[in-house]
Design a protein around this motif. Structure first.
Motif, PDB file in Angstrom:
ATOM      1  N   THR A 266       0.836  -1.209   0.000  1.00  0.00           N
ATOM      2  CA  THR A 266       0.000   0.000   0.000  1.00  0.00           C
ATOM      3  C   THR A 266       0.863   1.249   0.000  1.00  0.00           C
ATOM      4  OG1 THR A 266      -1.799  -1.095   1.184  1.00  0.00           O
ATOM      5  CG2 THR A 266      -1.757   1.305   1.251  1.00  0.00           C
ATOM      6  N   ILE A 267       0.683   2.074  -1.019  1.00  0.00           N
ATOM      7  CA  ILE A 267       1.412   3.333  -1.143  1.00  0.00           C
ATOM      8  C   ILE A 267       0.498   4.488  -0.743  1.00  0.00           C
ATOM      9  CG2 ILE A 267       2.528   4.935  -2.760  1.00  0.00           C
ATOM     10  CD1 ILE A 267       3.418   2.528  -4.378  1.00  0.00           C
ATOM     11  N   PHE A 268       1.065   5.415   0.000  1.00  0.00           N
ATOM     12  CA  PHE A 268       0.375   6.660   0.331  1.00  0.00           C
ATOM     13  C   PHE A 268       0.948   7.741  -0.589  1.00  0.00           C
ATOM     14  CE2 PHE A 268      -0.115   3.966   3.957  1.00  0.00           C
ATOM     15  CZ  PHE A 268      -1.358   4.290   4.495  1.00  0.00           C
ATOM     16  N   PRO A 269       0.302   8.032  -1.726  1.00  0.00           N
ATOM     17  CA  PRO A 269       0.899   8.918  -2.734  1.00  0.00           C
ATOM     18  C   PRO A 269       1.088  10.358  -2.269  1.00  0.00           C
ATOM     19  CG  PRO A 269      -0.925   7.629  -3.642  1.00  0.00           C
ATOM     20  CD  PRO A 269      -1.002   7.495  -2.161  1.00  0.00           C
ATOM     21  N   GLY A 270       0.211  10.840  -1.361  1.00  0.00           N
ATOM     22  CA  GLY A 270       0.357  12.215  -0.866  1.00  0.00           C
ATOM     23  C   GLY A 270       0.296  13.250  -1.964  1.00  0.00           C
ATOM     24  N   ALA A 271      -0.722  13.160  -2.829  1.00  0.00           N
ATOM     25  CA  ALA A 271      -0.833  14.106  -3.935  1.00  0.00           C
ATOM     26  C   ALA A 271      -1.197  15.496  -3.445  1.00  0.00           C
ATOM     27  CB  ALA A 271      -1.871  13.600  -4.941  1.00  0.00           C
ATOM     28  N   SER A 272      -2.286  15.582  -2.680  1.00  0.00           N
ATOM     29  CA  SER A 272      -2.669  16.873  -2.114  1.00  0.00           C
ATOM     30  C   SER A 272      -1.663  17.312  -1.061  1.00  0.00           C
ATOM     31  CB  SER A 272      -4.078  16.768  -1.513  1.00  0.00           C
ATOM     32  OG  SER A 272      -4.445  17.972  -0.873  1.00  0.00           O
ATOM     33  N   ASP A 273      -1.272  16.349  -0.215  1.00  0.00           N
ATOM     34  CA  ASP A 273      -0.363  16.610   0.909  1.00  0.00           C
ATOM     35  C   ASP A 273       0.942  15.833   0.725  1.00  0.00           C
ATOM     36  OD1 ASP A 273       0.670  17.318   3.391  1.00  0.00           O
ATOM     37  OD2 ASP A 273      -0.455  15.783   4.451  1.00  0.00           O
ATOM     38  N   ASN A 274       2.028  16.362   0.124  1.00  0.00           N
ATOM     39  CA  ASN A 274       2.027  17.709  -0.368  1.00  0.00           C
ATOM     40  C   ASN A 274       2.768  17.779  -1.705  1.00  0.00           C
ATOM     41  OD1 ASN A 274       1.621  20.567  -0.315  1.00  0.00           O
ATOM     42  ND2 ASN A 274       3.661  20.821   0.512  1.00  0.00           N
ATOM     43  N   ALA A 275       2.524  16.782  -2.543  1.00  0.00           N
ATOM     44  CA  ALA A 275       3.102  16.870  -3.883  1.00  0.00           C
ATOM     45  C   ALA A 275       2.568  18.102  -4.600  1.00  0.00           C
ATOM     46  CB  ALA A 275       2.786  15.605  -4.678  1.00  0.00           C
ATOM     47  N   SER A 276       1.303  18.462  -4.328  1.00  0.00           N
ATOM     48  CA  SER A 276       0.696  19.621  -4.978  1.00  0.00           C
ATOM     49  C   SER A 276       1.381  20.917  -4.568  1.00  0.00           C
ATOM     50  CB  SER A 276      -0.799  19.679  -4.656  1.00  0.00           C
ATOM     51  OG  SER A 276      -1.016  19.866  -3.269  1.00  0.00           O
ATOM     52  N   GLY A 277       1.681  21.053  -3.275  1.00  0.00           N
ATOM     53  CA  GLY A 277       2.368  22.254  -2.806  1.00  0.00           C
ATOM     54  C   GLY A 277       3.774  22.357  -3.364  1.00  0.00           C
ATOM     55  N   THR A 278       4.452  21.208  -3.443  1.00  0.00           N
ATOM     56  CA  THR A 278       5.801  21.190  -4.011  1.00  0.00           C
ATOM     57  C   THR A 278       5.761  21.533  -5.489  1.00  0.00           C
ATOM     58  OG1 THR A 278       6.394  19.465  -2.410  1.00  0.00           O
ATOM     59  CG2 THR A 278       7.897  19.810  -4.254  1.00  0.00           C
ATOM     60  N   ALA A 279       4.771  20.987  -6.206  1.00  0.00           N
ATOM     61  CA  ALA A 279       4.625  21.286  -7.631  1.00  0.00           C
ATOM     62  C   ALA A 279       4.346  22.768  -7.849  1.00  0.00           C
ATOM     63  CB  ALA A 279       3.502  20.444  -8.229  1.00  0.00           C
TER      64      ALA A 279
END
Length: 432
Positions: A266-279
């Motif tokens: 199981t992977i926790f991708p963390g798109a909103s928290d916080n790949a989005s902020g980094t992007a």
């Protein structure tokens, strides 16, 4: 007439192209997809997820011409962390899915199935115990006697009293003082399963399970946790800068790039928290690399935020330049929505800057609302703020609200507001 129309059309097309190029949506999405890809394993503590994500960001810093303070953009620090490598649970013949059906308390130690008997916590008597001090005392004594040397089942608790529910949630902590060799706690809950991290390892292991798997005929067929306590996990803040027209003062744009990682498959991708902020931070970096900023602009990608805002805390105690040179810091965390606007932590503290932000939004009608909050130590701005650095923590509102679970994927985000949020942020930074 035709010639005039063609000239006007050309001017309009040119203007549209310039505006469109301001926000590089393709680059934003590339960074987002890269950070949430399986190859970075949730940017956590297994399979070198956080380390590899940092290396990726370093290469992007370099490509954009950002200058390093160190040889390779890295600021290395260490911290203790309990790493949950894998966890399995089988109830009434069904293999449960980690992150969806169950999680484990982040401080849990390794454990495998044993033949210890099960103790079922009496929720009815527990609720009744709050009627008097004598009943409370009697319940605690009885519970202390009956649970020793047994696995503990904590059934779902139905009560409208929040304080009792909160107390029940923490009840398992009482058992830490006991001899917990080879025993576990199985706590069933109706609440959302929200994963987290721990900087310590407990004496006992705790499974937190969706209450839909609880029944009077409950049978726990199998269970295990594979965890490892690393006393000195090594992580890197990734930091670089772009020279401005004025280098006496500094603007900082920050975001944390780490997340929870991977447990088993199981992977926790963390798109909103916080790949989005980094992007978002990286897209602003790309813009300012081509449009010289008014002030020296430093980009800080922090590690260790999910474990306790550790990267930012380390930085303020080991800064690359005097903190009093920072004119303002804008921290970006959870940039994957925006349909309901944005929230500004510290808006009430730095009201003049907040008013500037709202005026810019009103002038160009970027987003629905710019909401104001007071101080809150809930992201990487906090260590800076506590050191006297003027700072905002800005996050988007709306979206599906997936948080610290496997559903926080890039596909789950609504990016239709990203350009508007970006434009407001860019305008604000240029007006600082």
């Amino acid at each position: 007439m035709l010639k005039i129309k063609l000239i006007l059309f050309g001017l309009i097309s040119c203007s549209a192209t310039v505006n469109a190029q301001t926000f590089d949506q393709k680059y934003f999405k590339t960074v987002l997809d890269s950070l949430t890809s399986n190859s970075f394993a949730g940017r956590g503590y297994v399979e070198n997820g956080m380390t590899n994500a940092g290396i990726y960001l370093e290469s992007e810093f370099q490509k954009k011409g950002t200058k390093p303070f160190t040889e390779n953009y890295e600021q290395t620090f260490t911290f203790p962390i309990n790493i949950i490598k894998d966890a399995k649970l089988k109830i009434n013949g069904k293999e449960l899915k980690y992150g969806i059906d169950f999680i484990v308390k982040p401080s849990s130690k390794s454990i495998s199935k044993t033949n210890l008997p099960f103790y079922f916590f009496d929720t009815k008597t527990y609720l009744e115990s709050f009627q008097s001090k004598d009943k409370t005392r009697n319940f605690i004594v009885k519970d202390e006697e009956q649970q020793r040397g047994k696995h503990i089942i904590l059934p779902p608790l139905e009560t409208s009293v929040d304080s009792i529910q909160k107390y029940y949630k923490q009840w398992a902590n009482i058992y830490e003082k006991d001899d917990n060799q080879n025993r576990a706690i199985f706590r069933f809950t109706s609440h959302k399963l929200t994963s987290s991290l721990s900087q310590r390892q407990s004496s006992i292991s705790e499974f937190i399970i969706s209450d839909k798997f609880y029944s009077k005929n409950l049978k726990i067929n199998d269970y295990s946790i594979d965890s490892y306590f690393d006393k000195s996990f090594k992580a890197n803040n990734i930091i670089g800068y772009i020279d401005g027209r004025n280098n006496d003062s500094v603007i900082v744009i920050s975001a944390h790039y780490d997340h929870l990682g991977k447990v088993g498959t199981t992977i926790f991708p963390g798109a909103s928290d916080n790949a989005s902020g980094t992007a978002m931070m990286m897209t602003l970096m790309k813009y300012f690399s081509k449009h010289k900023p008014n002030y020296k602009t430093v980009f800080m990608a922090f590690a260790g935020e999910e474990a306790g805002i550790l990267g930012a805390e380390y930085y303020v105690n080991h800064p690359f330049f005097p903190l009093n040179k920072i004119k303002f810091l804008v921290n970006l965390d959870i940039m994957g929505a925006g349909d309901q606007g944005i929230q500004v932590v510290n808006g009430k503290i730095f009201k003049n800057k907040f008013d500037k932000l709202t005026q810019l939004n009103q002038k160009k009608n970027y987003i629905r609302e710019v909401k104001i909050r007071g101080e809150s130590c809930n992201s990487d701005h906090c260590p800076f703020y506590l050191k006297g650095v003027p700072s905002f923590f800005i996050y988007t509102l709306g979206g599906k609200g997936f948080y610290h679970d496997p559903n926080d994927t890039a596909e789950s985000l609504d990016l239709s507001y990203s350009e508007k949020v970006y434009s407001l942020l860019k305008d604000f930074i240029e007006k600082l």
